[in-house]
Motif scaffolding. Structure first.
Motif, PDB file in Angstrom:
ATOM      1  N   SER A  62      -2.036   9.874   9.904  1.00  0.00           N
ATOM      2  CA  SER A  62      -2.835  10.391   8.791  1.00  0.00           C
ATOM      3  C   SER A  62      -3.049  11.891   8.898  1.00  0.00           C
ATOM      4  N   VAL A  63      -3.276  12.385  10.098  1.00  0.00           N
ATOM      5  CA  VAL A  63      -3.417  13.829  10.310  1.00  0.00           C
ATOM      6  C   VAL A  63      -2.102  14.527   9.970  1.00  0.00           C
ATOM      7  N   ALA A  64      -0.984  13.958  10.389  1.00  0.00           N
ATOM      8  CA  ALA A  64       0.325  14.554  10.085  1.00  0.00           C
ATOM      9  C   ALA A  64       0.565  14.620   8.576  1.00  0.00           C
ATOM     10  N   VAL A  65       0.226  13.563   7.858  1.00  0.00           N
ATOM     11  CA  VAL A  65       0.388  13.572   6.402  1.00  0.00           C
ATOM     12  C   VAL A  65      -0.509  14.655   5.801  1.00  0.00           C
ATOM     13  N   ALA A  66      -1.764  14.703   6.250  1.00  0.00           N
ATOM     14  CA  ALA A  66      -2.715  15.686   5.708  1.00  0.00           C
ATOM     15  C   ALA A  66      -2.269  17.127   5.965  1.00  0.00           C
ATOM     16  N   GLU A  67      -1.654  17.373   7.101  1.00  0.00           N
ATOM     17  CA  GLU A  67      -1.204  18.732   7.431  1.00  0.00           C
ATOM     18  C   GLU A  67      -0.020  19.176   6.585  1.00  0.00           C
ATOM     19  N   ALA A  77      -4.998  12.755   1.661  1.00  0.00           N
ATOM     20  CA  ALA A  77      -3.933  12.391   2.595  1.00  0.00           C
ATOM     21  C   ALA A  77      -4.510  11.897   3.919  1.00  0.00           C
ATOM     22  N   LEU A  78      -5.555  12.557   4.397  1.00  0.00           N
ATOM     23  CA  LEU A  78      -6.173  12.121   5.651  1.00  0.00           C
ATOM     24  C   LEU A  78      -6.704  10.691   5.522  1.00  0.00           C
ATOM     25  N   LEU A  79      -7.200  10.343   4.333  1.00  0.00           N
ATOM     26  CA  LEU A  79      -7.824   9.034   4.133  1.00  0.00           C
ATOM     27  C   LEU A  79      -6.931   8.016   3.431  1.00  0.00           C
ATOM     28  N   HIS A  80      -5.652   8.347   3.227  1.00  0.00           N
ATOM     29  CA  HIS A  80      -4.776   7.451   2.454  1.00  0.00           C
ATOM     30  C   HIS A  80      -4.577   6.088   3.104  1.00  0.00           C
ATOM     31  N   ASP A  81      -4.734   5.979   4.408  1.00  0.00           N
ATOM     32  CA  ASP A  81      -4.614   4.697   5.103  1.00  0.00           C
ATOM     33  C   ASP A  81      -5.958   4.226   5.655  1.00  0.00           C
ATOM     34  N   ALA A  82      -7.069   4.783   5.172  1.00  0.00           N
ATOM     35  CA  ALA A  82      -8.394   4.447   5.702  1.00  0.00           C
ATOM     36  C   ALA A  82      -8.726   2.960   5.559  1.00  0.00           C
ATOM     37  N   ALA A  83      -8.182   2.310   4.547  1.00  0.00           N
ATOM     38  CA  ALA A  83      -8.436   0.866   4.384  1.00  0.00           C
ATOM     39  C   ALA A  83      -7.977   0.085   5.617  1.00  0.00           C
ATOM     40  N   GLU A  84      -6.987   0.603   6.322  1.00  0.00           N
ATOM     41  CA  GLU A  84      -6.472  -0.076   7.509  1.00  0.00           C
ATOM     42  C   GLU A  84      -7.507  -0.128   8.635  1.00  0.00           C
ATOM     43  N   ALA A  85      -8.533   0.712   8.560  1.00  0.00           N
ATOM     44  CA  ALA A  85      -9.612   0.651   9.548  1.00  0.00           C
ATOM     45  C   ALA A  85     -10.385  -0.659   9.419  1.00  0.00           C
ATOM     46  N   TYR A  86     -10.343  -1.247   8.243  1.00  0.00           N
ATOM     47  CA  TYR A  86     -11.079  -2.476   7.969  1.00  0.00           C
ATOM     48  C   TYR A  86     -10.174  -3.685   7.757  1.00  0.00           C
ATOM     49  N   SER A 164      -3.177  10.434  22.589  1.00  0.00           N
ATOM     50  CA  SER A 164      -3.895   9.244  23.052  1.00  0.00           C
ATOM     51  C   SER A 164      -4.854   8.827  21.936  1.00  0.00           C
ATOM     52  N   PRO A 165      -5.380   7.606  21.992  1.00  0.00           N
ATOM     53  CA  PRO A 165      -6.360   7.216  20.979  1.00  0.00           C
ATOM     54  C   PRO A 165      -7.542   8.186  20.898  1.00  0.00           C
ATOM     55  N   ARG A 166      -8.051   8.636  22.013  1.00  0.00           N
ATOM     56  CA  ARG A 166      -9.191   9.572  22.001  1.00  0.00           C
ATOM     57  C   ARG A 166      -8.805  10.890  21.340  1.00  0.00           C
ATOM     58  N   GLU A 167      -7.641  11.430  21.684  1.00  0.00           N
ATOM     59  CA  GLU A 167      -7.184  12.687  21.065  1.00  0.00           C
ATOM     60  C   GLU A 167      -7.011  12.517  19.553  1.00  0.00           C
ATOM     61  N   ALA A 168      -6.471  11.378  19.138  1.00  0.00           N
ATOM     62  CA  ALA A 168      -6.264  11.121  17.715  1.00  0.00           C
ATOM     63  C   ALA A 168      -7.598  11.005  16.983  1.00  0.00           C
ATOM     64  N   GLU A 169      -8.557  10.337  17.599  1.00  0.00           N
ATOM     65  CA  GLU A 169      -9.877  10.190  16.975  1.00  0.00           C
ATOM     66  C   GLU A 169     -10.537  11.557  16.781  1.00  0.00           C
ATOM     67  N   VAL A 170     -10.474  12.398  17.804  1.00  0.00           N
ATOM     68  CA  VAL A 170     -11.076  13.734  17.723  1.00  0.00           C
ATOM     69  C   VAL A 170     -10.352  14.582  16.677  1.00  0.00           C
ATOM     70  N   ALA A 171      -9.036  14.547  16.667  1.00  0.00           N
ATOM     71  CA  ALA A 171      -8.267  15.334  15.690  1.00  0.00           C
ATOM     72  C   ALA A 171      -8.574  14.875  14.269  1.00  0.00           C
ATOM     73  N   PHE A 172      -8.644  13.570  14.057  1.00  0.00           N
ATOM     74  CA  PHE A 172      -8.953  13.018  12.738  1.00  0.00           C
ATOM     75  C   PHE A 172     -10.353  13.472  12.307  1.00  0.00           C
ATOM     76  N   ALA A 173     -11.343  13.324  13.186  1.00  0.00           N
ATOM     77  CA  ALA A 173     -12.719  13.709  12.860  1.00  0.00           C
ATOM     78  C   ALA A 173     -12.831  15.207  12.604  1.00  0.00           C
ATOM     79  N   CYS A 174     -12.156  16.011  13.412  1.00  0.00           N
ATOM     80  CA  CYS A 174     -12.184  17.468  13.217  1.00  0.00           C
ATOM     81  C   CYS A 174     -11.558  17.860  11.885  1.00  0.00           C
TER      82      CYS A 174
END
Length: 184
Positions: A62-67, A77-86, A164-174
């Motif tokens: 999602s970050v790659a798409v948004a960039e 773009a960052l949120l285009h797959d957000a439904a997958e969180a649920y 890593s999952p942690r790096e991805a979470e931080v990058a997404f949130a940032c």
């Protein structure tokens, strides 16, 4: 003490989110959606149902798409797959055969769009980059294909860092904070 909603007030059953909320996938409300839940869940969800050479999260995708979309479409773009969180990341070849899944996903996408003030359906620019990055992912994440993939677009030429999952979470949130001006 937290108040739990009576399940008879909502359609379907609920799941507990990372932040400890109740969330009804079949009856989503914008107030139930939390960017922290989205960032965490997508960072821990592996693309391609885990059939890749190394872990690659939906959050990193999602970050790659948004960039790589025009600035006006970056939050979408960052949120285009957000439904997958649920709902989980259901592989493309399977989605059309799951009766009712597309309707559930669309309803949740619409709810996410409302929550974050985005236009729905997602703009063509987001779909274009999403499909082109899929081609990059195929080259960088998968073993030699036993047959040609039916890719709708050529690769974009994005280098995937494999966070890593942690790096991805931080990058997404940032990125969310940068684009929305709201702390994640």
């Amino acid at each position: 003490m937290r108040h739990l909603v009576n399940i008879t007030e909502r359609r379907g059953d609920w799941l507990q989110t990372f932040t400890g909320k109740q969330f009804w996938p079949l009856d989503p409300h914008p107030d139930d959606i939390d960017i922290r839940d989205i960032a965490h869940a997508l960072a821990n969800t592996c693309r391609f149902n885990g059939h890749c050479l190394r872990f690659y999260s939906v959050a990193e995708h999602s970050v790659a798409v948004a960039e790589n979309v025009p600035l006006e479409h970056r939050l979408t773009a960052l949120l285009h797959d957000a439904a997958e969180a649920y709902l989980a990341d259901v592989p493309r070849p399977v989605k059309p055969y799951l009766s009712g899944y597309k309707d559930i996903e669309r309803q949740l996408d619409e709810c996410i769009a409302e929550k974050f003030g985005l236009a729905y359906p997602w703009p063509d620019a987001v779909h274009e980059v999403d499909n082109r990055i899929l081609a990059d992912e195929q080259v960088q994440l998968m073993t030699i294909a036993p047959a040609e993939w039916a890719l709708p677009r050529p690769p974009l030429g994005v280098d995937l860092p494999h966070w890593s999952p942690r790096e991805a979470e931080v990058a997404f949130a940032c990125m969310y904070e940068k684009l929305s001006g709201v702390s994640a």
